[in-house]
Design an enzyme around this catalytic site. Structure first.
Site, PDB file in Angstrom:
ATOM      1  N   ASP A   1      -4.036 -18.489  -3.143  1.00 51.24           N
ATOM      2  CA  ASP A   1      -2.921 -19.405  -2.293  1.00 51.24           C
ATOM      3  C   ASP A   1      -2.506 -21.112  -1.635  1.00 51.24           C
ATOM      4  OD1 ASP A   1       0.594 -19.915  -1.469  1.00 51.24           O
ATOM      5  OD2 ASP A   1       0.132 -17.610  -0.520  1.00 51.24           O
ATOM      6  N   TRP A   2      -1.405 -21.085  -1.972  1.00 53.23           N
ATOM      7  CA  TRP A   2      -1.892 -22.866  -1.376  1.00 53.23           C
ATOM      8  C   TRP A   2      -2.906 -22.925  -0.425  1.00 53.23           C
ATOM      9  CZ3 TRP A   2       2.341 -26.775  -2.453  1.00 53.23           C
ATOM     10  CH2 TRP A   2       1.090 -28.394  -2.142  1.00 53.23           C
TER      11      TRP A   2
END
Ligand code: BGC
Length: 751
Positions: free
Chosen positions: A284-285
């Site tokens: 994820d980011w």
């Protein structure tokens, strides 16, 4: 066939290549053999390419990113939108780099690209898997028309807590229903053939446990054991993996103390080894670098080491792999075989997408002209109307009678063209939805007089993805006009709920009632006119106990997307008989959260005499509206369930039959639900779990038989001995129109 750098170029242009699994594996190996360590690590890096930032950007400047693109040191990009932009980035990479490995372009296409469908929680309320697949297929087509060939969707996190802002992005509290949606979405996005240029790669996210954040607070720790992990969280992911989802995304949270991004057990042991899934895992980011604040990694290099060992294959805008991996291999801390495994997974997806045959196959400047956007709108309307849930309808206030000629439409969301678009709106334009007011005006006869007053505003100032909404708590100046309009009307339609940016990422709330002055407005109107139909536009289950006790009709209309107002009007006027059912429990009070129907029993489930049993002393027990609940304008009568036998053996099956009759005055559609309880097991099992559902359309007076097949597979769960298996013993089947209103029948199972 082994490839040289020269043949790779020719090969990239050769469009007739078969993509059989064996062939793909050979090609992947051939390409890998040509790559330097630096190029391999490059494939494991994903850059954000626009200013649509969804989190803290890495320090790497855009210039530097361009340089790396030209050297072929980037595997994929996110948020690069438009044919021009994707072509520019792909050319930069293909025309300058030594290795010429095409980029993938990812984006959060969550509930539509331009044509916006209901938010996933709302769409799941349709229980219509053809609809779920179709909206994904349309979203895929509109995405590729703008060069996007990979979506970070479906989000299949089980969520049981309405405080969690991202509950709107998933399918609610049930693993079975969410698994069905997961499969439908993967099929819709990816089709049968990932190399078809009208399909896009899908992502099962967030792996794993993200939706069970403690206290419903986004990014918070998840503290669950193996029983919950395997029986509740993982089934939708297993379903997506089995359906061939191209990629997975890991999650921000820790789970039992280990950041999911750094969890070898989740990513390598369960997903890649046990489930034998061959795609790649994107972080994820920035979640790799976020292992530093978790207190799990010392610095980015250490974080890179943990993540790559755990099986995170691509670093989304985190800058950890970029600075860490080559160094770690050189120092002997990371075996290059791990890098090879990650790169092979990435190349495999790129081959399957057909990108090596033609890196520009998803970049077609002419496609957009042929995309039937108008047709998509009518599909969006159809899906939106099927997603609406009728929660209450005292004295058949709805549908609106033809005789009603004076309607007052009131509320901050009544003429709001933005909130129905919801959060995670991709390229859905701001203020582009058909508002509820517009929809109603489009649909009523000329003789119907509609007045409109906003009453109060919900938010003040600008709405934005990254900023919290400033709720109006003081400006009451519009209330008196609304009250006057209500006084003069035969029917009042109040449109209340949530702004688009009250739910979504980072939008956890400690209160889930009608925010700001909305409840006050509702009460003022109620003083002068009791004939109120309350339409809710929202992304999460809300606490609406006062409304449920005082307002005669309540329609849950979620954030329905582009065609919201038209779909709501279809239901209010009875052009469509509502058929949606809640995919999530609605609480009586926020203090009940997390609230879910498929809970385990306590040792003290109920006592009429004492206080010392499991309950809250200040409210009635149970949800306000249970999972699976939804009314219709007609009535459905269930017959007695019958089973074909009461003894079931391994390898055998039994059938449950039940008749359903439409005993009301209009045709309708019912979701017949099957639940199961394993009465005595080696670990405590939920009081009931959804195991099947069927949509039946019935004309007035019509009866249909609904049949479910029960076999060993349906009885399996992750047992105390850590095996996915069925245990001998007695089981209870429950069937009905929602999770509470069921009829039971028992059988025995033995192996
Ligand atoms: C979200 C992901 C999303 C990613 C890229 C993150 O903040 O958690 O779901 O795919 O951003 O936009």
């Amino acid at each position: 066939m082994s490839l040289s750098l020269g043949t790779l170029g020719i090969y990239a242009q050769n469009s007739g290549i078969q993509s059989s699994v064996k062939n793909v594996e050979k090609k992947v190996d051939s390409v890998l053999n040509l790559m330097t360590l630096e190029e391999k690590v490059g494939q494991m890096i994903q850059y954000n390419g626009s200013w649509d930032l969804t989190g803290p950007a890495s320090e790497t400047g855009n210039k530097q990113k361009e340089e790396r693109l030209k050297k072929g040191l980037v595997g994929s990009m996110l948020n690069v939108l438009s044919v021009e932009a994707t072509e520019k980035a792909q050319r930069m990479n293909m025309e300058n780099s030594r290795i010429k490995i095409p980029l993938m372009f990812g984006y959060d296409v969550i509930h539509g690209y331009k044509t916006i469908f209901p938010v996933p929680l709302g769409e799941t309320a349709s229980w219509d898997m053809e609809a779920a697949e179709e909206s994904a297929r349309i979203a895929a087509l509109e995405s590729v028309a703008e060069g996007v060939n990979w979506t970070f969707s479906p989000m299949i996190d089980i969520s049981r807590d309405a405080r969690w802002g991202r509950i709107m992005e998933g399918s609610g509290e049930d693993p079975y229903l969410t698994s069905k949606v997961a499969v439908a979405k993967v099929r819709g996005y990816q089709g049968d053939d990932l190399s078809n240029p009208k399909t896009i790669a899908a992502t099962a996210k967030h792996f794993a446990g993200y939706g069970l954040a403690e206290g419903g607070k986004d990014y918070n720790a998840v503290n669950i054991g193996k029983n919950e992990l395997h029986n509740v969280v993982l089934p939708p992911f297993k379903a997506a993996a089995d359906a061939g989802v191209a990629t997975f995304m890991n999650s921000f949270n820790t789970i039992d103390g280990i950041p999911a991004t750094g969890s070898k057990s989740l990513q390598r042991e369960i997903l890649k080894d046990r489930w034998d899934w061959q795609g790649f895992m994107v972080s994820d980011w920035g979640s790799i670098a976020e292992m530093i604040p978790h207190g799990f990694a010392r610095d980015k290099i250490h974080a890179a080491e943990i993540a790559v060992k755990a099986g995170s294959d691509m670093d989304m805008e985190g800058g950890a792999y970029e600075i860490g991996l080559e160094k770690l291999v050189a120092e002997g801390k990371v075996d290059e075989a791990l890098i090879d495994d990650a790169v092979k997974r990435i190349l495999r997806v790129k081959f399957k997408m057909g990108l090596f045959e033609d890196p520009y196959k998803y970049i077609d400047a002419n496609l957009m002209a042929s995309v039937p956007y108008e047709e998509h709108k009518s599909t969006a309307r159809d899906i939106a109307k099927k997603s609406i849930v009728l929660l209450k309808n005292e004295n058949n206030l709805l549908p609106i009678k033809n005789s009603v000629k004076n309607i007052a439409v009131i509320g901050p969301l009544a003429d709001d063209k933005d909130s129905p678009i919801g959060n995670w709106r991709a390229q859905g334009e701001a203020n582009s939805a058909v508002s509820m007011l517009e929809g109603l005006k489009n649909a009523v006869s000329k003789e119907t007089n509609i007045t409109y007053s906003q009453g109060v505003t919900l938010g003040k100032g600008e709405r934005s993805f990254l900023m919290p909404l400033d709720i109006n708590k003081t400006d009451r100046s519009g209330i008196s006009e609304a009250v006057e309009n209500a006084k003069n009307a035969e029917l009042v339609i109040m449109v209340l709920g949530e702004d688009a940016f009250q739910s979504g990422e980072g939008r956890s709330q400690a209160n889930i009632g009608l925010a700001g002055l909305q409840k006050e407005l509702l009460k003022e109107i109620h003083k002068v006119n009791k004939n109120i139909a309350l339409v809710l536009i929202n992304g999460r289950p809300m606490e609406i106990t006062w409304s449920s006790e005082n307002i005669p009709a309540i329609v849950e209309a979620w954030q329905l997307g582009t065609e919201s107002g038209n779909a709501i009007a279809d239901v209010l006027l009875g052009k469509y008989n509502p058929s949606g059912k809640l995919p999530v429990s609605f609480p009586r009070a926020v203090g009940q959260e997390p609230l879910y129907y498929n809970h385990k029993n306590t040792g003290r489930p109920y006592s009429a005499e004492h206080v010392t049993y499991s309950h809250y002393t200040d409210i009635k027990d149970g949800p306000l509206y249970p999972f699976g609940f939804g009314l219709s304008y007609t009535d459905f009568e269930y017959g007695k369930p019958k089973i074909s036998k009461t003894e079931l053996n391994a390898g055998d099956s039994l059938s449950l039959n039940i008749s359903v009759t439409n005993s009301g005055k209009v045709k309708g559609r019912e979701v017949v639900q099957l639940y199961l309880r394993d009465l005595i097991a080696t670990s405590a099992r939920p009081v009931k779990e959804l195991k099947g559902f069927k949509l039946v359309e019935l004309e007035t007076g019509e009866t249909k038989n609904v049949e479910f097949t029960i076999d060993e597979e349906m009885l399996k769960f992750y047992t105390a001995s850590e095996k996915w298996q069925a245990e001998n013993g007695e089981f209870e089947l429950m069937v009905g129109g929602n999770s509470e209103d069921v009829q039971s029948i028992k059988f025995n199972f033995s192996k």
